[in-house]
Design an enzyme around this catalytic site. Structure first.
Site, PDB file in Angstrom:
ATOM      1  N   ARG A 170       0.829  -1.201   0.000  1.00 13.62           N
ATOM      2  CA  ARG A 170       0.000   0.000   0.000  1.00 13.62           C
ATOM      3  C   ARG A 170       0.871   1.262   0.000  1.00 13.62           C
ATOM      4  NH1 ARG A 170      -0.947   4.935   1.857  1.00 13.62           N
ATOM      5  NH2 ARG A 170      -0.204   4.253   3.885  1.00 13.62           N
ATOM      6  N   ASP A 171       1.513   1.548   1.105  1.00 18.53           N
ATOM      7  CA  ASP A 171       2.271   2.798   1.217  1.00 18.53           C
ATOM      8  C   ASP A 171       3.456   2.801   0.256  1.00 18.53           C
ATOM      9  OD1 ASP A 171       2.763   5.315   2.199  1.00 18.53           O
ATOM     10  OD2 ASP A 171       3.906   4.632   3.921  1.00 18.53           O
ATOM     11  N   HIS A 222       5.446   4.280  12.608  1.00 16.34           N
ATOM     12  CA  HIS A 222       5.599   4.179  11.147  1.00 16.34           C
ATOM     13  C   HIS A 222       6.593   5.254  10.711  1.00 16.34           C
ATOM     14  CE1 HIS A 222       3.695   3.800   6.957  1.00 16.34           C
ATOM     15  NE2 HIS A 222       4.511   4.827   6.853  1.00 16.34           N
ATOM     16  N   HIS A 257       9.693   6.901   8.278  1.00 16.66           N
ATOM     17  CA  HIS A 257      10.286   6.973   6.945  1.00 16.66           C
ATOM     18  C   HIS A 257      11.769   7.262   7.111  1.00 16.66           C
ATOM     19  CE1 HIS A 257       6.622   7.397   4.122  1.00 16.66           C
ATOM     20  NE2 HIS A 257       6.265   6.791   5.219  1.00 16.66           N
ATOM     21  N   CYS A 261       8.731   9.528  -1.324  1.00 13.24           N
ATOM     22  CA  CYS A 261       7.838  10.393  -0.585  1.00 13.24           C
ATOM     23  C   CYS A 261       7.292  11.447  -1.534  1.00 13.24           C
ATOM     24  CB  CYS A 261       8.613  11.035   0.551  1.00 13.24           C
ATOM     25  SG  CYS A 261       7.661  12.319   1.269  1.00 13.24           S
ATOM     26  N   ASN A 267       9.585   4.648   3.187  1.00 11.11           N
ATOM     27  CA  ASN A 267       9.514   3.882   4.428  1.00 11.11           C
ATOM     28  C   ASN A 267      10.843   3.220   4.778  1.00 11.11           C
ATOM     29  OD1 ASN A 267       6.342   3.651   4.789  1.00 11.11           O
ATOM     30  ND2 ASN A 267       6.815   3.365   2.633  1.00 11.11           N
TER      31      ASN A 267
END
Length: 320
Positions: free
Chosen positions: A23-24, A215, A217, A248, A257
């Site tokens: 997803r991310d 979470h 990055h 990003c 991430n």
């Protein structure tokens, strides 16, 4: 005599990792993968021992074409047992689609900063929180869990510092809606160890029933340093992305991430259990690299584990 590593010195004995690559990670990549390719990557990660995924997002396919196949992907992986699939949803319509598709949890997301929320979901923070009420009602009586995610927890690319109280207020609202797990998102890599400490301690004060997920990055290169700080504070849930997938969107050229295999390697070396096999993660990272058609930012999948040794005779000797 073999001593088991002293895990308590570093924090929790066991850590839960949620893989957010599908997803991310993919949401911010230029390459659009077929549903079957995403499914193959997820299966490789499951084979390595990953049991929690943020699989997709039920957002407008026009807004995020990379995730237009959300329902198909969930259907494609229905046969996997003992694996938890969560999906991000921005609103009631997204939650209805997620429920229909058959995910295990829906993640409601909102930014801690007003300007980022306006950019991200086109509304104010209070409008977002108000809309969540209806999602909470929709989920009542179903066995789908409600989770929360707060973006820009450690800073906003438009506003700079984000007040810790704003994070606390949103977290409390999530608790009222029935969430136990809330992810603190470091959307553009602005987290630092002191900020991690401040946020976690504040949440323990204002929302003690919450189990926070961190979470991070790696935008500014200290993602794993922030993990170390989280561990020292006893936080046992982290989100990461295979290969470090996902740039990003607001910080051009920045890595996204923290990489799952780098995280698994670090935790393994500290004697902290994850249930995930590092070699299996490196295999999955190779698949991700092939699918993306470019080198990914993760490091352990390039260098190999610490004790993967080279043949000494194959290495040239320095001429002195």
């Amino acid at each position: 005599m073999h001593h088991s590593p002293p895990t308590t010195a570093w924090g929790p004995r066991r850590v839960h990792i949620t893989e957010v690559g599908p997803r991310d990670g993919l949401q911010n990549e230029a390459v659009l993968l077929a549903t079957s390719e995403k499914a193959a990557l997820v299966r490789a990660l499951v084979a390595a021992g990953v049991r929690e995924f943020e699989l997709t997002s039920f957002v407008s396919p026009r807004a995020v074409p990379a995730l237009a196949d959300a329902a198909e992907l969930v259907a494609e992986l229905k046969d996997l047992e003992g694996v938890h699939f969560s999906a991000l949803v921005p609103n009631l319509r997204g939650a209805e689609r997620a429920l229909e598709a058959g995910v295990d949890s829906v993640v409601l997301f909102v930014s801690a900063s007003e300007s980022h929320n306006a950019k991200n979901v086109n509304g104010s923070v209070s409008e977002s929180l108000q809309a969540f009420e209806r999602v909470s009602q929709l989920l009542e009586g179903s066995d789908v869990e409600l989770r929360g995610a707060i973006a820009t927890c450690f800073g906003c690319p438009f506003e700079g510092n984000v007040d810790v109280a704003a994070v606390g207020r949103i977290a409390r609202r999530f608790v009222e809606l029935g969430a136990v797990h809330v992810s603190l998102g470091d959307t553009t890599g602005m987290a630092t160890p002191p900020l991690v400490t401040e946020r976690i301690l504040h949440l323990r004060d204002v929302a003690p029933s919450l189990s926070p997920t961190l979470h991070f990055h790696n935008t500014r290169g200290i993602g794993l340093a922030n993990v170390m700080q989280g561990l020292a504070l006893g936080v046992d849930r982290y989100e990461s992305s295979i290969g470090g997938l996902g740039g990003c969107p607001f910080a051009p050229g920045a890595s996204g991430n923290i990489a799952s295999e780098d995280l698994v390697y670090l935790l393994g070396e500290m004697g902290i259990e994850t249930g995930i096999d590092l070699e299996g993660m490196i295999d999955a990272a190779r698949i991700a690299t092939r699918l993306m058609g470019r080198p990914l930012p993760a490091q352990v999948s390039k260098a190999g584990p610490r004790l993967s040794l080279s043949d000494c005779s194959a290495v040239a000797t320095a001429k002195g």
